[in-house]
Design an enzyme around this catalytic site. Structure first.
Site, PDB file in Angstrom:
ATOM      1  N   ASP A  84       0.817  -1.228   0.000  1.00 32.14           N
ATOM      2  CA  ASP A  84       0.000   0.000   0.000  1.00 32.14           C
ATOM      3  C   ASP A  84       0.848   1.274   0.000  1.00 32.14           C
ATOM      4  O   ASP A  84       0.609   2.190   0.817  1.00 32.14           O
ATOM      5  CB  ASP A  84      -0.925   0.038   1.244  1.00 32.14           C
ATOM      6  CG  ASP A  84      -1.590  -1.295   1.542  1.00 32.14           C
ATOM      7  OD1 ASP A  84      -1.915  -2.009   0.591  1.00 32.14           O
ATOM      8  OD2 ASP A  84      -1.785  -1.613   2.730  1.00 32.14           O
ATOM      9  N   GLU A 109     -11.308  -1.491  -2.916  1.00 30.99           N
ATOM     10  CA  GLU A 109     -10.631  -0.729  -1.852  1.00 30.99           C
ATOM     11  C   GLU A 109      -9.506   0.099  -2.486  1.00 30.99           C
ATOM     12  O   GLU A 109      -9.364   0.133  -3.716  1.00 30.99           O
ATOM     13  CB  GLU A 109     -10.038  -1.695  -0.816  1.00 30.99           C
ATOM     14  CG  GLU A 109      -9.032  -2.677  -1.422  1.00 30.99           C
ATOM     15  CD  GLU A 109      -8.704  -3.856  -0.519  1.00 30.99           C
ATOM     16  OE1 GLU A 109      -9.405  -4.085   0.474  1.00 30.99           O
ATOM     17  OE2 GLU A 109      -7.726  -4.562  -0.849  1.00 30.99           O
TER      18      GLU A 109
HETATM   19  O1  FUB Z   1      -2.350  -3.913   3.676  1.00 32.96           O
HETATM   20  C1  FUB Z   1      -3.577  -4.070   4.329  1.00 32.96           C
HETATM   21  C2  FUB Z   1      -4.709  -4.037   3.375  1.00 32.96           C
HETATM   22  O2  FUB Z   1      -4.461  -4.898   2.268  1.00 32.96           O
HETATM   23  C3  FUB Z   1      -4.947  -2.720   2.730  1.00 32.96           C
HETATM   24  O3  FUB Z   1      -5.567  -1.790   3.514  1.00 32.96           O
HETATM   25  C4  FUB Z   1      -5.727  -3.150   1.560  1.00 32.96           C
HETATM   26  O4  FUB Z   1      -5.883  -2.164   0.599  1.00 32.96           O
HETATM   27  C5  FUB Z   1      -4.929  -4.293   1.092  1.00 32.96           C
HETATM   28  O5  FUB Z   1      -3.834  -3.863   0.333  1.00 32.96           O
END
Ligand code: FUB
Length: 509
Positions: free
Chosen positions: A56, A226
Site C-alpha cells: 500500500d 478498496e
Molecule cells: O495492507 C492491508 C490491506 O491490504 C490494505 O488496507 C488493503 O488495501 C490491502 O492492500
C-alpha cells in the site's frame, strides 16, 4: 553508468537547493523543471526498490525529496509500526524506521494500514487506518497523525479515530488525501466494495460538509473493492482503486476520470494487473508526478511469483503514460536492474560463490558454479545485459528458462549463454551439460549480450545486437526464471569473476 550517476547527483544537488516543494499538478505540455528530473522507464535499479515486506505505498514530495509511506506487510497483530523511505532520485533510498508507532495511538492495537501523507501549512499529516474494524461495535477506523518533519515521529492528533464508523457500507480504511487547487482538501476512502469522499476542514483533522450538507458522499465506481487514490492532471480528476482480492493473484488497479473531485466516477479501464512472467497481486497504488513535469510513475505493491503468503508483498514502481486524450495506457511491469542502488534486492543466489552489488555493477565470484536468479517466469523473452569476464577464467553469462536451481552438473536445468576465454557459448544444462553452439569473439572488457528465445529458436547476440552470433533450435526448455551465472573450470588457478550491469528482460516481440 558513471554518466547516469553524475546526472543523478547533479539532480539531487539541484533538488536540495530548491525551495520546499509539494506535489504540483503536472499536465500535458508541462515544462520540465530540470532536464535531470528522474525520467526513468521503470525502477532502473530494480523492483522491489526497497527490501522487505511492504504494501500500500503512498507517495509525497517534501522539500525536494520523494517520500514513500507503506504498510508494514506482516500478520495483523504485528502491524504495529510504519516505516518510510525517501530519495532524491528514485534510485537511492533512505529508510526511516518507525515513523509512527501504535503505542502512540491510544485507540489502536493492530492492523496499522495504508498511510497517506500530505503537508499543509508546514505540518506533515499522516492518515492511517487501524484495527480493521468489522462493525460499528468495534473501536478503530481512520485516524490522523501529525509531525513537524517529514520523517516524523508522527503523533496521533485526536486521541480517537477521525472516521470510526461504517458509512454507506464503506469500511473505514484505505484513505487518500488530495488538496485541490482552490485549497479544499478531500479524503477518499473505503473498503468492503464501497468508496466515500469527505471534505477535510483547513485544520486537516476534522470533517467538513459537502455543499448539500452531507458529510459522507458515496462515489463507488463499478468493480471497486478498496485502495482509493485521487490525482489531478490537465484539470481532470482521476480516481484510481483496487479490484479483486489482495491476497490473490488478480488484485489490480482501475480508474475513472471526472470533471469534479466528487464525481461521478465511471470506470474506464484496468491500468495495472498481474503479469505471470513478473509478479502477481499488483495493486493498492499511488501516483507520483515529478513536480513541474509531465513525468508520472505508479507506485504499487505486488507479490513475487514464488511467494504464496498473503502478506509477502513488496513495493515497486513503474512509469505511467497518458494518451493524447488523457486516458491512461496499461502499465507494463518492467524487469530492469542497473545495480546503481548498490543492492540486489529480489535476487536469489544458488551454488557456491559470492555475489555483491557495488560500484554500480553486480559481481559474482566462484571456483565452482554461482547462480543468481530473478523471481521471473518468461517463456519467449528478450534478455539483455552487459557482461564482463574479469580474469578470462571459466565463464560468465546469462541463464534463462531456468528451473530446479541446485541440480545437475551445471547447477540448474535450462539454458546458459556465456562468455569464455575464447568467445561465447550456448549450453543446455540438465542431468548432463551439453554445448549447443560456440563462436569466437574479439576480446573486450565488457560485452553487451542479448538472448532472444522464441519457442524453440534460441539466438545469442554479442555486441552487434542485429546479427546473432549463435542460432540454435532446441525444444528442451520452454519457460523458467532468469538470471546470471559464473562458473569456473576445475584447476583453473584464478577464481573466475563475472560482472553484470544494465540488465533488462522483456517478453519477445
Ligand atoms: O495492507 C492491508 C490491506 O491490504 C490494505 O488496507 C488493503 O488495501 C490491502 O492492500
Amino acid at each position: 553508468m558513471s554518466r547516469l550517476r553524475t546526472l543523478a547527483l547533479l539532480f539531487a544537488a539541484l533538488l536540495l537547493l530548491a525551495p520546499a516543494a509539494t506535489a504540483v499538478e503536472g499536465g500535458p505540455g508541462a515544462e520540465r523543471a530540470t532536464a535531470d528530473a528522474p525520467d526513468h522507464r521503470t525502477a532502473e535499479a530494480g523492483n522491489p526498490f526497497v527490501d522487505g515486506w511492504y504494501a500500500d505505498p503512498d507517495v509525497a514530495v517534501y522539500e525536494g525529496r520523494y517520500w514513500v509511506f507503506p504498510t508494514t506487510s506482516r500478520p495483523y497483530e504485528e502491524q504495529t509500526r510504519l516505516d518510510a523511505f525517501s530519495s532524491t532520485d528514485l534510485v537511492h533510498w533512505t529508510k526511516h524506521e518507525r515513523v509512527l508507532e501504535i503505542d502512540d495511538i491510544p485507540w489502536a492495537e493492530r492492523a496499522l494500514w495504508a498511510p497517506a501523507p500530505v503537508e499543509r501549512n508546514g505540518k506533515y499529516y499522516l492518515y492511517f487506518a487501524a484495527n480493521d474494524i468489522q462493525s460499528d461495535d468495534e473501536v478503530g477506523g481512520i485516524g490522523v497523525a501529525v509531525s513537524d518533519r517529514p520523517e516524523g515521529p508522527y503523533r496521533d492528533a485526536l486521541g480517537e479515530p477521525l472516521i470510526p464508523k461504517f458509512h454507506n457500507g464503506a469500511q473505514p480504511i484505505d484513505q487518500d488525501v488530495f488538496i485541490d487547487d482552490d485549497g479544499q482538501a478531500y479524503m477518499y476512502y473505503g473498503g468492503w466494495e464501497h468508496a466515500n469522499v469527505v471534505r477535510l476542514n483547513p485544520d486537516m483533522t476534522s470533517l467538513g460538509t459537502h455543499p448539500d450538507g452531507s458529510v459522507f458522499k458515496e462515489i463507488t465506481p463499478e468493480n471497486y473493492v478498496e485502495g482509493s487514490l485521487m490525482f489531478k492532471r490537465g484539470g481532470k480528476y482521476y480516481l484510481m482503486w483496487s479490484e479483486g482480492g489482495w491476497t490473490g493473484p488478480d488484485y489490480s488497479v482501475s480508474y475513472a476520470i471526472s470533471d469534479s473531485p466528487t464525481g461521478p466516477f465511471e470506470r474506464l479501464d484496468k491500468v495495472l494487473q498481474q503479469d505471470p512472467a513478473v509478479a502477481r497481486g499488483s495493486g493498492h497504488n499511488s501516483v507520483l508526478n515529478i513536480p513541474g513535469t509531465d513525468i508520472w510513475y505508479i507506485f504499487y505493491h505486488r507479490r513475487p511469483l514464488s511467494e504464496t503468503d498473503g502478506n509477502h508483498r513488496v513495493v515497486a514502481y513503474d512509469r505511467m503514460h497518458f494518451r493524447d486524450d488523457g486516458t491512461i495506457e496499461p502499465v507494463t511491469m518492467r524487469v530492469h536492474d542497473n545495480f546503481d542502488d548498490g543492492d540486489a534486492v529480489g535476487w536469489r543466489n544458488h551454488g557456491d560463490g559470492t555475489w555483491s552489488a557495488a560500484d554500480d555493477t553486480y559481481t559474482g565470484s566462484t571456483a565452482a558454479t554461482a547462480l543468481s536468479l530473478q523471481d521471473t517466469d518468461f517463456s519467449d523473452l528478450d534478455y539483455e545485459a552487459d557482461v564482463s569476464l574479469r580474469n578470462r577464467r571459466g565463464g560468465a553469462g546469462l541463464a534463462f528458462r531456468v528451473t530446479e536451481p541446485g541440480s545437475g552438473p551445471g547447477g540448474f536445468h535450462g539454458y546458459y549463454a556465456g562468455l569464455t576465454r575464447d568467445g561465447v557459448v550456448l549450453r543446455k544444462e540438465g542431468e548432463t551439460s551439453t554445448t549447443l553452439a560456440t563462436a569466437r569473439l574479439r576480446p573486450k572488457d565488457t560485452h553487451r549480450m542479448k538472448v532472444e528465445a522464441v519457442g524453440s529458436t534460441l539466438k545469442v547476440y554479442v555486441d552487434d545486437l542485429d546479427e546473432p552470433k549463435l542460432t540454435v533450435m532446441d525444444t528442451t526448455y520452454a519457460s523458467g526464471t532468469n538470471g546470471v551465472r559464473v562458473n569456473g573450470p576445475e584447476g583453473a588457478g584464478a577464481t573466475p569473476t563475472g560482472r553484470f550491469d544494465n540488465l533488462a528482460i522483456r517478453p519477445a516481440e
